[in-house]
Design an enzyme around this catalytic site. Structure first.
Site, PDB file in Angstrom:
ATOM      1  N   ALA A  88     -40.836 -37.043 -48.834  1.00 44.71           N
ATOM      2  CA  ALA A  88     -40.210 -37.928 -47.857  1.00 44.71           C
ATOM      3  C   ALA A  88     -38.796 -37.489 -47.505  1.00 44.71           C
ATOM      4  O   ALA A  88     -38.276 -37.863 -46.464  1.00 44.71           O
ATOM      5  CB  ALA A  88     -40.176 -39.359 -48.385  1.00 44.71           C
ATOM      6  N   LYS A  89     -38.154 -36.732 -48.414  1.00 49.28           N
ATOM      7  CA  LYS A  89     -36.782 -36.240 -48.198  1.00 49.28           C
ATOM      8  C   LYS A  89     -35.837 -37.362 -47.801  1.00 49.28           C
ATOM      9  O   LYS A  89     -34.992 -37.211 -46.913  1.00 49.28           O
ATOM     10  CB  LYS A  89     -36.770 -35.116 -47.167  1.00 49.28           C
ATOM     11  CG  LYS A  89     -37.645 -33.919 -47.564  1.00 49.28           C
ATOM     12  CD  LYS A  89     -37.605 -32.836 -46.500  1.00 49.28           C
ATOM     13  CE  LYS A  89     -38.448 -31.625 -46.908  1.00 49.28           C
ATOM     14  NZ  LYS A  89     -39.894 -31.922 -46.949  1.00 49.28           N
ATOM     15  N   ARG A  90     -35.964 -38.493 -48.480  1.00 48.49           N
ATOM     16  CA  ARG A  90     -35.122 -39.638 -48.172  1.00 48.49           C
ATOM     17  C   ARG A  90     -33.688 -39.386 -48.633  1.00 48.49           C
ATOM     18  O   ARG A  90     -33.456 -38.685 -49.613  1.00 48.49           O
ATOM     19  CB  ARG A  90     -35.652 -40.897 -48.862  1.00 48.49           C
ATOM     20  CG  ARG A  90     -37.056 -41.325 -48.453  1.00 48.49           C
ATOM     21  CD  ARG A  90     -37.146 -41.632 -46.976  1.00 48.49           C
ATOM     22  NE  ARG A  90     -38.376 -42.336 -46.650  1.00 48.49           N
ATOM     23  CZ  ARG A  90     -39.073 -42.160 -45.544  1.00 48.49           C
ATOM     24  NH1 ARG A  90     -38.673 -41.272 -44.652  1.00 48.49           N
ATOM     25  NH2 ARG A  90     -40.164 -42.862 -45.310  1.00 48.49           N
TER      26      ARG A  90
END
Length: 269
Positions: A88-90
């Site tokens: 998700a690379k949040r």
């Protein structure tokens, strides 16, 4: 309940595998229309060959509500003893980061997630508070644009080093619960080797094998820990789209995953 690291280690040992299959459904490439059905066939064909799965949430969000429902159904079909990483690379601060972590770990139930550290420790800490989950921090990514920032020289306390090294060192200092790891692209094996030296005990997720052209042997040699593990080698398109045929795509995915597993194990030896 086992931690992400424990589940990962157990699955890697059971299946003799460091392979992660990326479940990234693209309607333009899939031989069948139903996303959940497609993923279920891939999982059934490869579950004894992998150490984990990694759906990139963007491919599901791009399909709207039906895509999120397909993600839910996909998670239900993955065996409970195989960990699942949400790519998700949040990255955000304060209450927003906490909401992201709550969504990924409590609502969706992912075992691990990729996190962007650009906003600093307070953007990562809400994830790290989940001691049983894996927090995989972007360090040196696989795309060509990674060099725009990640290789830039920075200075701290009178010492100059590339930014990705500073990220690795910072992540090591944040690893108080033993649940932090790094994302290092297989397309940059020298940077992976350097980060492994700085963080000898952390899990490394290595995307970039297959369609992106990462070198497998150098990735394995640079990325494994002292015990020959601690590395997750991801392949998405190279496995799930090994065939575009409606009748043989799952069998082709199995062959591709097994070939990758064998090649990794040969490099480990």
């Amino acid at each position: 309940m086992p931690t992400f690291r424990e589940k990962l280690s157990a699955a890697a040992k059971k299946n003799e595998s460091l392979v992660c299959v990326g479940l990234d459904p693209d309607p333009a490439l899939m031989p069948i229309e139903d996303v959940a059905e497609f993923n279920a066939a891939i999982v059934e064909a490869t579950a004894d060959l992998v150490c984990c799965y990694k759906p990139n949430i963007a491919f599901y969000e791009a399909l709207g509500i039906s895509g999120l429902e397909a993600l839910r159904r996909t998670l239900e079909c993955i065996p409970q003893d195989i960990p699942v990483i949400c790519d998700a690379k949040r990255g955000d601060i304060g209450s927003t980061a906490k909401a992201y972590a709550t969504a990924l770990f409590e609502w969706w139930g992912f075992d691990a997630a990729t996190v962007n550290p650009y906003l600093g420790r307070d953007s990562v800490e809400p994830f790290l508070e989940y001691a049983d989950r894996g927090i995989l921090v972007l360090c040196h990514t696989s795309g060509p644009g990674s060099v725009d920032f990640q290789d830039l020289t920075v200075e701290r306390d009178g010492v100059q080093r590339p930014l990705f090294e500073e990220v690795a060192l910072r992540t090591r200092s944040w690893n108080e619960r033993g649940n932090a790891g790094l994302v290092l692209g297989a397309t940059f094996p020298q940077q992976m080797e350097t980060a492994r030296q700085l963080c000898p005990d952390m899990v490394i997720l290595a995307p970039g094998i297959g369609a992106q052209g990462g070198d497998l042997e150098s990735t394995v040699r640079s990325g494994v820990d002292a015990q020959g593990g601690g590395l997750i080698v991801n392949s998405s398109r190279g496995v799930i789209y090994a065939s575009r045929g409606r009748d043989d795509f799952a069998d082709a995915a199995r062959r591709a995953a097994d070939e990758l597993r064998r090649a990794i194990n040969a490099a480990r030896e």
